[in-house]
Design a protein around this motif. Structure first.
Motif, PDB file in Angstrom:
ATOM      1  N   GLY A   1     119.973   9.916  51.703  1.00 33.02           N
ATOM      2  CA  GLY A   1     119.815   8.478  51.825  1.00 33.02           C
ATOM      3  C   GLY A   1     118.525   7.980  51.215  1.00 33.02           C
TER       4      GLY A   1
ATOM      5  N   PRO B   1     118.371   9.165  46.844  1.00 38.85           N
ATOM      6  CA  PRO B   1     118.782   8.584  45.561  1.00 38.85           C
ATOM      7  C   PRO B   1     117.717   7.708  44.914  1.00 38.85           C
ATOM      8  CG  PRO B   1     120.526   8.338  47.185  1.00 38.85           C
ATOM      9  CD  PRO B   1     119.306   8.820  47.926  1.00 38.85           C
TER      10      PRO B   1
ATOM     11  N   SER C   1     124.248   1.597  43.828  1.00 45.09           N
ATOM     12  CA  SER C   1     125.532   2.275  44.007  1.00 45.09           C
ATOM     13  C   SER C   1     125.708   3.395  42.988  1.00 45.09           C
ATOM     14  CB  SER C   1     126.687   1.272  43.901  1.00 45.09           C
ATOM     15  OG  SER C   1     126.804   0.749  42.589  1.00 45.09           O
TER      16      SER C   1
ATOM     17  N   ARG D   1     123.147   5.137  41.618  1.00 43.80           N
ATOM     18  CA  ARG D   1     122.256   6.202  42.074  1.00 43.80           C
ATOM     19  C   ARG D   1     122.907   7.012  43.193  1.00 43.80           C
ATOM     20  NH1 ARG D   1     118.336   2.013  42.042  1.00 43.80           N
ATOM     21  NH2 ARG D   1     118.039   2.086  44.316  1.00 43.80           N
ATOM     22  N   GLU D   2     123.518   6.309  44.124  1.00 43.36           N
ATOM     23  CA  GLU D   2     124.143   6.996  45.249  1.00 43.36           C
ATOM     24  C   GLU D   2     125.319   7.852  44.786  1.00 43.36           C
ATOM     25  OE1 GLU D   2     126.581   5.398  49.027  1.00 43.36           O
ATOM     26  OE2 GLU D   2     124.407   5.090  49.147  1.00 43.36           O
TER      27      GLU D   2
END
Length: 382
Positions: A15, A173, A235, A237-238
């Protein structure tokens, strides 16, 4: 009856912003002096160093400027003298070195005592120093694997043991912000290969299959955007951080295949980054493997390639051939260079094919490839 085992770190934290939890974790273990292994840009770890020092920890820094080697690990073991924990912060090279140093530093062992293929290959039986792995690129998944890949004598080989799993893996991330686009492309293709190969592997299991399916979809929808726009979208990166994490979990528990057989054979020979080799080889390997599956009339394997095509393209009626076609287009879009860029010549073919066939990763390939098929993959990747 289905039988499988899973090897994962005891604590995986994912996270944005979770890097800030590392100093408290180390202090909670009773650590006082930490060896911090970074990549060639140690300044990226400034916030972590500040947090560690604020918590009262003494930090010894050790930068790894290139691919990990036997000598780099030896120097790292020397640098770890007096330390009671090791932190790897960076790409796969930094984390692989950190894991190796952590397990060897307890008794000052030399890597060649335990290294596969080019070393004595003795089992690692003693727990190492507590190790924290913090990836800053979305590529190798090394933060959740139980091996460390080192180069020596012109080849790459692994230190391997369940005792090499980091005690804590932190995947944040937000650390992907500012990663160069060329690194995004090569690392992202490496992560995708580490999802696809376990998905197709003869050693796949229901858990790795589920992780690979999710990770492939995430990579397919976000990797081009990352190459085009950078990592500015949270989003994206995640997606890529999860894809890399899942790829590491998959390869650690289901093995790899021909792509990483070539990575082992070519990485040390060419001095090319691991991700760059995997990126160049991925599409040709899928194309040749599908044809090999049809050669031996392995209907199950052909079905896996059809499933892969659906996952990559998003088309529920995609034919098996669409997987290699989609990956070829992705390779072009990401501007992945061929292997000749790194000095590969036609004269290298016989030796590279033989080395790739000997690589441990080949054991997971869905089909046993002939030397001619392996040579064709190499030719298509140049």
């Amino acid at each position: 009856m289905t039988r499988f085992e899973l090897a994962i770190p005891g604590d995986v934290r994912f996270g944005g912003g979770r890097l800030s939890e590392v100093p408290d974790a180390l202090a909670g273990w009773g650590a006082r002096r930490v060896l911090l292994v970074t990549g060639r840009s140690p300044d990226r770890a400034a916030a972590l160093v500040e947090g560690l020092q604020t918590r009262g920890l003494v930090v010894t820094r050790y930068a790894v400027s290139g691919e990990p080697s036997i000598q780099v690990v030896r120097d790292g073991v020397a640098a770890a003298a007096g330390c009671d924990a090791v932190v790897g912060f960076g790409g796969g090279s930094a984390i692989d070195v950190a894991k190796a140093v952590a397990v060897l530093a307890v008794r000052g062992a030399d890597p060649l005592e335990h290294l596969e293929v080019i070393g004595a290959g003795r089992p690692i039986t003693a727990a190492g120093l507590p190790c924290v792995a913090i990836p800053t690129t979305a590529g190798t998944g090394s933060e959740v694997t139980r091996n460390s890949v080192l180069s020596g004598d012109g080849v790459k080989a692994s230190l391997r043991s369940p005792l090499m799993l980091p005690r804590l893996a932190v995947v944040d991330p937000d650390l992907l912000l500012g990663v160069p686009v060329a690194t995004i492309a090569a690392s992202g293709m490496d992560a995708l290969a580490q999802l696809i190969e376990p998905f197709l592997s003869r050693k796949a299991n229901p858990v790795t299959d589920a992780l690979a399916r999710d990770g492939i979809v995430r990579s397919a929808r976000s990797l081009r955007r990352a190459r085009r726009d950078g990592m500015v979208d949270p989003s994206v990166r995640e997606d890529l951080a999860i894809a890399s994490l899942f790829g590491g979990l998959c390869l650690a528990n289901a093995g790899l295949g021909a792509v990483h057989g070539f990575a082992a054979a070519l990485g040390a020979r060419l001095g090319a980054p691991h991700g760059a080799v995997c990126a160049a080889v991925l599409a040709p390997a899928i194309k040749v493997n599908l044809r090999a599956a049809r050669r031996v009339r392995d209907r199950s394997a052909v079905t896996w390639f059809a499933d892969l095509a659906v996952l990559l393209t998003g088309n529920p009626t995609a034919r098996p051939e669409a997987a290699a076609g989609w990956l070829t287009e992705l390779t072009t879009a990401l501007q992945i260079p061929g292997l000749r860029t790194y000095g590969l010549t036609d004269a290298d073919t016989a030796e590279v094919v033989a080395a790739a066939q000997r690589a441990s990763s080949m054991k997971g390939n869905p089909i046993e490839l002939t030397d001619d098929e392996v040579a064709e993959i190499l030719a298509r990747a140049t």
